[in-house]
Design a protein around this motif. Structure first.
Motif, short mmCIF file in Angstrom:
data_model
loop_
_atom_site.label_atom_id
_atom_site.label_comp_id
_atom_site.label_asym_id
_atom_site.label_seq_id
_atom_site.Cartn_x
_atom_site.Cartn_y
_atom_site.Cartn_z
N THR A 512 -3.03 1.51 2.64
CA THR A 512 -3.10 1.49 1.17
C THR A 512 -4.44 0.94 0.70
O THR A 512 -5.03 1.45 -0.25
N CYS A 513 -4.93 -0.10 1.37
CA CYS A 513 -6.24 -0.67 1.02
C CYS A 513 -7.34 0.38 1.18
O CYS A 513 -8.27 0.46 0.36
N MET A 514 -7.25 1.18 2.25
CA MET A 514 -8.28 2.20 2.48
C MET A 514 -8.19 3.32 1.45
O MET A 514 -9.21 3.84 0.98
N ALA A 527 -10.29 10.23 -0.01
CA ALA A 527 -8.99 9.55 0.00
C ALA A 527 -7.90 10.51 0.47
O ALA A 527 -7.04 10.15 1.30
N LYS A 528 -7.99 11.75 -0.02
CA LYS A 528 -7.00 12.76 0.37
C LYS A 528 -7.10 13.06 1.86
O LYS A 528 -6.08 13.12 2.57
N ASN A 529 -8.32 13.22 2.37
CA ASN A 529 -8.52 13.50 3.79
C ASN A 529 -8.04 12.33 4.66
O ASN A 529 -7.47 12.53 5.74
N THR A 545 -0.89 4.16 -5.33
CA THR A 545 -2.31 3.77 -5.43
C THR A 545 -3.19 5.00 -5.61
O THR A 545 -4.12 5.01 -6.44
N LEU A 546 -2.91 6.05 -4.84
CA LEU A 546 -3.69 7.28 -4.97
C LEU A 546 -3.48 7.91 -6.35
O LEU A 546 -4.44 8.37 -6.99
N MET A 556 -6.38 15.77 -11.92
CA MET A 556 -4.99 16.22 -12.05
C MET A 556 -4.47 16.88 -10.78
O MET A 556 -3.31 16.76 -10.43
N GLU A 557 -5.36 17.57 -10.07
CA GLU A 557 -4.92 18.33 -8.89
C GLU A 557 -4.41 17.40 -7.78
O GLU A 557 -3.28 17.53 -7.31
N ILE A 558 -5.27 16.45 -7.37
CA ILE A 558 -4.84 15.52 -6.33
C ILE A 558 -3.74 14.60 -6.86
O ILE A 558 -2.82 14.22 -6.14
N GLY A 559 -3.83 14.27 -8.17
CA GLY A 559 -2.82 13.43 -8.79
C GLY A 559 -1.44 14.05 -8.73
O GLY A 559 -0.44 13.38 -8.44
N LYS A 560 -1.38 15.35 -8.96
CA LYS A 560 -0.08 16.05 -8.92
C LYS A 560 0.47 16.06 -7.50
O LYS A 560 1.67 15.86 -7.27
N TRP A 561 -0.44 16.26 -6.53
CA TRP A 561 -0.02 16.24 -5.12
C TRP A 561 0.54 14.86 -4.74
O TRP A 561 1.59 14.75 -4.10
#
Length: 743
Positions: A512-514, A527-529, A545-546, A556-561
């Motif tokens: 989570t920290c990373m 962050a996603k990778n 956290t993400l 919005m894209e990564i947020g929705k995922w």
């Protein structure tokens, strides 16, 4: 010895067993009234009683009244000073003694060792050999072996081993077991096994002491081997094995052995019950624990202090606090262990207010706390952010001498850190005579919690330079500090250091920290990778956290995922819906917000109501949004209205994205004005004296508007405001927040 003296000595013994100092003082008064010339034996027992009850002033007063103190008298007061860490007083008594025996020397050596004067301990041991009046005993050798083992002073330990052989003590299993323990702890398993084989070859009687020694140093298989070879196994043998298995992390085997012991029809005593209940507590085996509880009742052990305390501990660990309370209330006799079990139980289960209350009740009953009780109640103060009471306990630790115990100092260090008093944490750290890994970690975490990244990393490097081994909690603080300061390269470096050099397997908190490290810096693809390459999926906090990072940076894209993953992981967690709703609301996507609300209703999910609390004069004041139940409501709302006008003048603009309802703007402003943390802060401004920080705890995340408003309030009022929400520590000062506006 007269009958009266014998009677009084029996009553003094009872006072010690129940840890009742008030009753001991009453008994002392009665002795003074009824016995004109008390025998030395009685005065010895009185000295011993006060020593055990922790009242060294009275113990010394009685000792000084003994006309002709015996060796036992001298050893009693010497041992009292030794165990309490009063080393200068201890030295004075030792120097004045007309004669000394093994107990005298052992008391001095043990006292110096217990309070970390290891060099002095070794000096006294060498001095002892030069004293022609000294008769060596196996107890002295055992003490020195234990000291060598704990300090890993293997070279000195080998010298002691040589003396043991020279003076013919190796034939004693009592000495052989600590030898095995010393070599085992030093990593010299071959040497430990050689001693074991030598003891067996000497055809020594396989007794419980040998098995206990093997278990103490982790040689479980060898102990089981000896246990199986014993021609006769009594209750003590079985209890020794059950206790040893529990202490070596094989609690399930301990439970199985208890069943076998019962099937053998052997008598089960308080020690057996205590050990097996401890094992059940570690296993969280509530069902089996209840079965043993029923057996305790049938065998009439419910009034036993040792067993009752173990039951309280069992139910506390199994989060059955009501059962723990019931057992505790029914105990007819309680000592410091019983009370400590209840204090710890409340604290571990989140009943911190009750932990403080039961601690106060314990003191009213004349029971003096030990280091474990005091450390536990301080921890409860830390969880409540109650600095006021915590500092009172700090004073008590100073007066009682318990501050010398590292567990108490560490608890106080954590308290100051959680209350935002970094200066006090720093001062206490430098005042401590002895610091362990927990001490350093507590200060590292304190700095990290409030965004002091460079101080955190500097302290961590000093910890490594001192040769101390960081653990997973230490690295949580380090990685958290890197993420809050945007130190991506350093964060990656320390993550690799943790895994490759220190061999620590990352837990969800580290991942989570990373995620936070990349997210705060806006590097959301990285962050996603990172998430995709993790060996396991993030937990709810990781996904949250993400999602928060995506909300801040508008992705919005990564947020929705992240949101969909969070909802899949915890479909009934209202926090998941609130975070996603907040993201949609910030973009004006009210249709999506409405859709989420319908989904929550269909699943029967309700948003947890937000509440905030503040502690003032030993009482917790709790507030919810638009709350008018407080007797001080009129003052609180007037204070907020006054602040609101000043905030507007300073440039404050309400954050409408914090309102997850599609309503008129005026209605949104009205809904924002009286959130729970604002009410608690206003209460603090009214009642907490100037110059003292205001400390508020909230059960949910602080909303964007409250966070912004609190920055303005801290600037206008020139007050430090600490808000501890469900995710972060926020220290507001002069219009800024330690979190860097990212939570």
């Amino acid at each position: 010895m007269s009958a009266a003296s014998n009677y009084y000595c029996s009553l003094l013994k009872l006072c010690c067993e129940t840890h009742n100092q008030i009753q001991a003082k009453k008994l002392h008064c009665l002795i003074l009234k009824t016995v004109s010339h008390p025998e030395t034996f009685l005065l010895n027992n009185l000295t011993n009683a006060y020593s055990k009850l922790g009242n060294l002033t009275y113990a010394r007063h009685v000792f000084d009244k003994i006309p002709q103190p015996t060796l036992y008298s001298w050893n009693t007061i010497l041992s009292a000073y030794s165990k309490s860490g009063h080393l200068f007083e201890m030295q004075e008594i030792f120097d004045r003694m007309p004669q000394r025996d093994g107990v005298s020397w052992n008391s001095v050596i043990s006292g110096l060792a217990w309070f970390r004067s290891f060099d002095e301990s070794f000096k006294v041991f060498r001095w002892m050999f030069r004293d022609g009046r000294m008769n060596l005993s196996r107890v002295i050798f055992t003490t020195m072996l234990t000291l060598s083992s704990n300090e890993a002073c293997i070279n000195f330990g080998r010298q002691v081993h040589g003396q043991i052989v020279k003076f013919g003590f190796l034939s004693s299993v009592f000495v052989g077991s600590p030898l095995i323990d010393m070599y085992s702890k030093a990593g010299l398993i071959c040497s430990a096994k050689r001693i074991f084989d030598e003891l067996v070859e000497r055809n020594l009687v396989i007794d419980n002491t040998m098995i206990m020694g093997l278990l103490r140093c982790g040689m479980v298989e060898e102990s089981k081997q000896l246990f199986g070879c014993m021609p006769e196994r009594d209750s003590i043998s079985w209890t020794t094995m059950i206790t040893g298995l529990s202490q070596n992390g094989v609690e399930r085997e301990a439970v199985d052995m208890f069943r076998k012991m019962r099937s053998e029809g052997l008598a089960i005593d308080q020690f057996t019950f205590g050990s097996i209940l401890t094992a059940c507590g570690i296993l969280l085996a509530l069902k089996e624990g209840k079965q043993i509880h029923a057996y305790v009742i049938r065998t009439n052990f419910m009034n036993n202090i040792f067993v009752g305390s173990a039951l309280v501990d069992l139910y506390s660990k199994c989060r059955s606090i009501k059962y723990a309370e019931a057992v505790f209330k029914r105990m007819t006799c309680k000592n410091v262990v019983s009370w400590t079990a209840m204090v710890v139980g409340y604290g571990q289960n989140g009943y911190c207010e009750e932990a403080i209350l039961i601690f106060r009740e314990m003191q009213r009953n004349g029971i003096e706390p030990d280091e474990f009780t005091l450390a536990s109640v301080v921890s409860s103060c830390a969880n409540l952010a109650s600095l006021e009471e915590g500092t009172q306990f700090h004073g008590q630790a100073l007066v009682s001498g318990l501050l010398l115990f590292v567990t108490v100092s560490n608890a106080l260090l954590t308290l100051y850190g959680k209350c935002g008093s970094i200066k006090e944490s720093h001062s206490l750290f430098h005042e401590m005579h002895w610091r362990d890994e927990v001490t350093w970690t507590a200060l590292v975490s304190s700095y990290a919690q409030f965004g002091k990244a460079h101080e955190t990393l500097d302290l961590f490097e000093k910890m490594l330079a001192h040769g101390l081994q960081p653990d997973e909690v230490t690295f949580l603080g380090v990685l958290s500090a890197c993420s809050r300061a945007g130190l991506v390269k350093k964060g990656l470096k320390y993550f690799d250091l943790m895994v490759e050099e220190h061999g620590i397997r990352p837990i969800q908190g580290h991942y989570t920290c990373m995620i936070d490290l990349f997210g705060r810096s806006g590097r959301l693809e990285e962050a996603k990778n990172f998430v995709l390459n993790m060996p396991c999926s993030p937990d709810a906090i990781g996904w949250g956290t993400l999602l928060s990072s995506c909300r801040v940076h508008g992705d919005m894209e990564i947020g929705k995922w992240a949101a969909e993953s969070l909802l899949e992981l915890e479909p009934h967690n209202p926090a998941s819906y609130v975070l996603l709703s907040s993201m949609y609301a910030s973009k004006g996507k009210w249709d999506e917000v409405a859709k989420l609300r319908r989904g929550m209703r269909n699943l029967g999910i309700k948003k947890e109501p937000g509440c905030s609390w503040i502690r003032y004069k030993s009482r917790v004041h709790v507030f919810s949004a638009d709350d008018k139940s407080s007797p001080y409501s009129s003052q609180i709302y007037a204070e907020l209205a006054n602040l609101y006008c000043k905030m507007i003048e300073e440039g404050y603009v309400p954050d409408m994205s914090s309102v997850l309802h599609d309503v008129e703007q005026s209605e949104k402003i009205k809904m924002l004005k009286h959130h729970s943390e604002k009410l608690a802060i206003a209460f603090g401004l009214i009642f907490i004296p100037l110059g003292l920080p205001i400390r508020v705890v909230k059960n949910l995340r602080v909303c964007g508007d409250c966070h912004n408003a609190t920055k303005y309030i801290s600037k206008i009022t020139r007050r430090e405001i600490l808000v501890r929400d469900a995710v972060r520590y926020h220290l507001f000062k002069d219009g800024t927040c330690s979190c860097g506006d990212f939570w």
